[in-house]
Design an enzyme around this catalytic site. Structure first.
Site, PDB file in Angstrom:
ATOM      1  N   CYS A   1       0.839  -1.208   0.000  1.00  0.00           N
ATOM      2  CA  CYS A   1       0.000   0.000   0.000  1.00  0.00           C
ATOM      3  C   CYS A   1       0.870   1.252   0.000  1.00  0.00           C
ATOM      4  O   CYS A   1       0.587   2.225  -0.714  1.00  0.00           O
ATOM      5  CB  CYS A   1      -0.929   0.000   1.209  1.00  0.00           C
ATOM      6  SG  CYS A   1      -2.151  -1.330   1.221  1.00  0.00           S
ATOM      7  N   TYR A   2       1.917   1.228   0.779  1.00  0.00           N
ATOM      8  CA  TYR A   2       2.830   2.370   0.861  1.00  0.00           C
ATOM      9  C   TYR A   2       3.574   2.572  -0.450  1.00  0.00           C
ATOM     10  O   TYR A   2       3.635   3.695  -0.974  1.00  0.00           O
ATOM     11  CB  TYR A   2       3.815   2.147   2.008  1.00  0.00           C
ATOM     12  CG  TYR A   2       4.825   3.250   2.185  1.00  0.00           C
ATOM     13  CD1 TYR A   2       4.471   4.460   2.776  1.00  0.00           C
ATOM     14  CD2 TYR A   2       6.147   3.075   1.786  1.00  0.00           C
ATOM     15  CE1 TYR A   2       5.401   5.476   2.954  1.00  0.00           C
ATOM     16  CE2 TYR A   2       7.092   4.082   1.960  1.00  0.00           C
ATOM     17  CZ  TYR A   2       6.714   5.271   2.546  1.00  0.00           C
ATOM     18  OH  TYR A   2       7.638   6.274   2.720  1.00  0.00           O
ATOM     19  N   THR A   3       4.133   1.509  -0.999  1.00  0.00           N
ATOM     20  CA  THR A   3       4.909   1.656  -2.234  1.00  0.00           C
ATOM     21  C   THR A   3       4.022   2.084  -3.396  1.00  0.00           C
ATOM     22  O   THR A   3       4.447   2.861  -4.254  1.00  0.00           O
ATOM     23  CB  THR A   3       5.644   0.358  -2.586  1.00  0.00           C
ATOM     24  OG1 THR A   3       4.710  -0.721  -2.705  1.00  0.00           O
ATOM     25  CG2 THR A   3       6.680   0.006  -1.533  1.00  0.00           C
TER      26      THR A   3
END
Length: 260
Positions: free
Chosen positions: A159-161
């Site tokens: 989700c972050y990347t």
């Protein structure tokens, strides 16, 4: 003396700077560095105690506004308050983010949406809110905080990347869309930066912290541990008139970690 750099940028004096996630870590380094340049710095954070403490320490050229950047109406209200207090924002740094680890199988729709709100959505709406004031002045600088994690395809944080990769696209598109109004937009992309948060996470295992730090150094081309001041130095340059020809780019400060 500015503990983040010995370089002085006259063009940053009296500039109005807005920084999200400014009460700790890299964001705090940004706040301190810009105040030391003579800028007027407003910063947002969820941590009211840390934010108020920092503003008190830095004095009249700093303004802390408590804000959860997932709340877009509150975010817009903070921009409006800064404009009422000091005038149009000259420099926006979209720094607020969280890189919590998560397994692919555990990601729900709700978690996905919340991560996008935390790591991506607010950057667009902050840029949207400050752009009219910048356009009226015919100049402005927006710095989006990227991450080498998506460049390296780092697992355990999809989700972050994904959000950080999308932020790269936003940077390039808005740079083209707003360039005709004198607004520059770039991404500052940190590598493995040592912060107070990391030190706190490893407080019970200092040997583990040193081992983790050494593991990053071993992968880097330059053999020293980066800290928040390395990001602050680059942010000052990107916000100043010295970088007037730079827009739509990723500026990586990772000691060569992302080069495989």
């Amino acid at each position: 003396m500015n503990r983040h750099t010995d370089t002085h940028y006259p063009s940053l004096a009296d500039k109005v700077v807005l920084i999200s996630g400014g009460a700790s870590g890299i964001g705090r380094a940004f706040v301190e560095a810009f105040v030391a340049q003579g800028s007027r710095v407003a910063f947002l954070d969820l941590d009211a105690e840390a934010g108020q403490g920092l503003a008190h320490a830095l004095g009249a050229n700093s303004l802390f506004l408590p804000c959860d950047v997932r709340d877009i109406e509150r975010l817009k209200a903070c921009v409006a308050e800064v404009e009422r207090t000091w005038g149009a924002v000259d420099v926006l740094i979209n720094n607020a983010a969280r890189d919590d680890r998560h397994a692919l199988a555990d990601v729900s729709v709700e978690y996905w949406d919340e991560r996008m709100q935390t790591n991506l959505r607010h950057a667009f709406f902050a840029a949207q809110a400050v752009a009219p004031g910048m356009a009226r002045r015919g100049s402005g600088a927006i710095i989006n905080m990227g991450s080498i994690s998506w460049m390296r395809g780092r697992p355990g944080m999809v989700c972050y990347t994904t959000a950080k990769a999308a932020l790269n696209g936003m940077t390039r598109t808005l740079a083209r869309e707003l360039g005709g109004q004198g607004i520059r937009i770039n991404s500052l992309v940190p590598g493995a930066i040592r912060t107070e948060r990391q030190d706190a996470m490893w407080a019970a295992d200092p040997a583990g912290l040193e081992a983790a730090s050494q593991a990053f150094i071993d992968q880097q081309m330059l053999k020293f541990r980066l800290d928040a001041s390395d990001c602050a130095r680059l942010a000052l340059f990107l916000a100043s008139d010295d970088s007037r020809g730079c827009t739509g780019q990723n500026f990586v400060v990772d000691a060569g970690l992302s080069i495989q």
